[in-house]
Design an enzyme around this catalytic site. Structure first.
Site, PDB file in Angstrom:
ATOM      1  N   THR A 162     126.495  39.184  58.967  1.00  0.00           N
ATOM      2  CA  THR A 162     127.278  38.626  60.063  1.00  0.00           C
ATOM      3  C   THR A 162     128.751  38.625  59.681  1.00  0.00           C
ATOM      4  OG1 THR A 162     127.040  36.375  59.219  1.00  0.00           O
ATOM      5  CG2 THR A 162     125.347  37.151  60.765  1.00  0.00           C
TER       6      THR A 162
ATOM      7  N   GLU B 285     121.752  39.392  64.570  1.00  0.00           N
ATOM      8  CA  GLU B 285     120.355  39.002  64.364  1.00  0.00           C
ATOM      9  C   GLU B 285     119.403  39.601  65.406  1.00  0.00           C
ATOM     10  OE1 GLU B 285     122.995  35.574  62.878  1.00  0.00           O
ATOM     11  OE2 GLU B 285     122.985  37.014  64.525  1.00  0.00           O
TER      12      GLU B 285
ATOM     13  N   LYS C  66     134.063  19.351  75.052  1.00  0.00           N
ATOM     14  CA  LYS C  66     133.531  18.132  75.673  1.00  0.00           C
ATOM     15  C   LYS C  66     134.682  17.184  75.944  1.00  0.00           C
ATOM     16  CE  LYS C  66     129.518  15.158  75.613  1.00  0.00           C
ATOM     17  NZ  LYS C  66     128.281  14.785  74.881  1.00  0.00           N
TER      18      LYS C  66
ATOM     19  N   TRP D 215     131.046  18.703  79.875  1.00  0.00           N
ATOM     20  CA  TRP D 215     131.271  19.981  79.229  1.00  0.00           C
ATOM     21  C   TRP D 215     132.218  20.858  80.043  1.00  0.00           C
ATOM     22  CZ3 TRP D 215     130.025  19.980  74.435  1.00  0.00           C
ATOM     23  CH2 TRP D 215     128.872  19.336  73.965  1.00  0.00           C
TER      24      TRP D 215
END
Length: 540
Positions: free
Chosen positions: A180, A325, A434, A439
């Site tokens: 990654t 992944e 937030k 959100w």
């Protein structure tokens, strides 16, 4: 029949049925053209040479190279002989490069000459590496402190062009490895098996995914060190497609010229690449009529970007979504047959989302209450499972436990899903803002800003606030002709009609460039660090 899905079978199909088709590779000296027949001989020679250098089944061979024919040869040579192809991100820090080479225990490194100095700086910290193979267009080895070093073309010339790949490779053996890009902490390693790579390649040829076929001229703009260029090189060889490899340090101008000269039909890359190409197309005249598709992934593409490509340039723009992944393609955004008669605006709203899972992949979106409602509003984390989804991180049991639970891979991406099953990315878990207990999606705000005609790039980050916990801040790069003319008031007013008042950013900061990760995504962590203290002081 219990036949094995192995990478050598992709190569042998190309050399048998498509020997005249070409791999077109841009190098520092010009264009190299190889037929698949020639490419296959060179690939077998490389396997022969690696075997003479001591590479055995399961050994890792690392590559630090550009998108060119030599790198493509390594893509097939290494796994076809039973070793593991480890494509190394050349844009990582020296510490991260050292870490992943040692973590992978690479036995040999294949290095482009232009990257020699990078490896020379860490050579004493990578004791697993027994020798170095240098890709160079010179007739002899360049000067280097790396020892022992071998000349790539000499090895290929002296190798056995009829080298026979082993016939007993199990499809579940490891074939490739990527790490990654590590925006936080050390990179995590992901192993790909022969089976996972072959099935992923097969999926790329489906009519309802990328529809890659023999008739395509596919240009790989995605770096070949990044999740195997999204799997396109494997699929393109298998299907006999013509391939265009743009080489080192390519620019929007180089991409545009290659599309025109080689009649490229499809290509893939991250949004920042297509933003740059769009600027090039708007500054000069190019013939892009050969393009049947641009594939965009890595992060959500703004509606305005899709609109311009399709309305102004008549280039279909296709969104895909995945991760290291997930090999990486897990979803594709295509209209269903009964949606074809919708208005352009309604189609755009659907196609600007990340789409539905490709065949073979399952998805669910969950939050603390369980699976989210398919209403396009309820938010949750995206989970995947399927034959090319990782089940572990390489030698990282603790990180595996965090990411793989109950047979599902937890992506860390937050999304909604509508009644059609279409996923829309809202944010990364760490980037979701937030504010006052509610959100705010940074992705939605970014896409709206980048739809503004004056905006080149825009990133939204959350900064600490003593009352509201967090508040959004916009970081914007204006187009050259808009600098000094468009103000933050102009941009905030453009958002006011689209979002609730409490979603509107508290400020707009104009910059010359937004920092990016090694694969072209906005590096929001760095932006947050740069701006955090500034806004804490301003709100106290």
């Amino acid at each position: 029949m219990n036949t094995q899905l192995t990478i050598d079978s992709l190569l042998t199909r190309a050399e048998k049925y498509f020997p005249k088709k070409q791999v077109i590779s841009r190098t520092s000296k010009g264009i190299t053209r190889l037929t698949y027949a020639e490419f296959a001989k060179r690939t077998r020679s490389l396997s022969s040479a690696l075997e003479k250098l001591g590479v055995q089944r399961g050994d890792r061979v690392g590559t630090l190279a550009w998108n060119d024919h030599c790198h493509l040869e390594a893509y097939f040579s290494i796994p076809s002989m039973g070793a593991v192809l480890h494509t190394i991100n050349i844009r990582l820090s020296l510490d991260h490069l050292t870490y992943i080479i040692q973590k992978a225990e690479d036995k040999i490194l294949i290095i482009d000459e232009s990257l020699l100095s990078t490896v020379e700086k860490i050579k004493d910290k990578i004791p697993s590496v027994e020798c170095f193979i240098i890709i160079t267009e010179k007739g002899k080895l360049p000067e280097t402190t790396l020892q022992p070093a071998y000349h790539y073309e000499t090895l290929v010339a002296e190798g056995d062009t009829n080298y026979l790949f082993p016939t007993d490779i199990d499809e579940n053996e490891p074939a490739g490895m990527c790490f990654t890009s590590a925006t936080t902490g050390n990179p995590k390693g992901v192993l790909y098996t022969h089976r996972s790579i072959v099935l992923h390649a097969m999926m790329l040829g489906l009519a309802d995914t990328m529809a890659l076929s023999e008739s395509d001229v596919a240009m790989h703009v995605v770096p070949m060190f990044h999740v195997n260029a999204w799997g396109f090189p494997f699929a393109a060889v298998w299907f006999g497609a013509t391939q265009v490899l743009p080489g080192p340090n390519f620019t929007p101008e180089i991409i545009a010229k290659l599309i025109e000269s080689e009649r490229v039909t499809m290509t893939a890359g991250v949004p920042t690449v297509w933003i740059g190409l769009l600027n090039e197309l708007e500054s000069k005249d190019y013939d892009t009529t050969s393009l049947r598709c641009i594939v965009c992934g890595g992060s959500a593409a703004p509606e305005g970007l899709i609109r311009t490509y399709e309305e102004k340039y008549n280039i279909p723009f296709l969104q895909a979504y995945g991760a290291t992944e997930t090999s990486p393609v897990a979803t594709v955004s295509r209209l269903k047959s009964y949606q074809q008669d919708l208005s352009f605006e309604d189609k755009l709203k659907i196609r600007s989302k990340q789409g539905i899972p490709v065949p073979g992949i399952e998805v669910k979106i969950v939050n603390d209450l369980g699976e989210v409602k398919p209403d396009g509003k309820d938010m949750g984390e995206v989970l995947f499972r399927g034959p090319w989804i990782t089940d572990s991180y390489y030698k990282e049991p603790e990180k595996t436990i965090e990411a793989v639970k109950g047979g599902w891979f937890y992506t860390g991406d937050i999304a909604t899903v509508d009644e059609e099953g279409v996923i829309k990315l809202v944010d990364r878990t760490k980037d979701l803002i937030k504010s006052g207990g509610e959100w705010i999606s940074s992705v939605d705000l970014e896409n709206a800003l980048m739809a503004h005609e004056a905006v080149f790039e825009a990133a939204i980050i959350g900064v600490p606030h003593p009352r509201w916990q967090e508040r959004p801040i916009a970081v914007v790069v204006l187009k050259e002709d808009a600098k000094g003319k468009v103000t933050k008031v102009d941009l905030l007013e453009s958002l006011a009609s689209q979002f609730a008042k409490w979603w509107i950013p508290d400020d707009v900061i104009f910059v010359d460039e937004i920092p990016k990760t090694s694969v072209g995504k906005f590096l929001k962590r760095q932006l947050r660090e740069q701006l955090k203290n500034q806004f804490i002081e301003a709100t106290n």
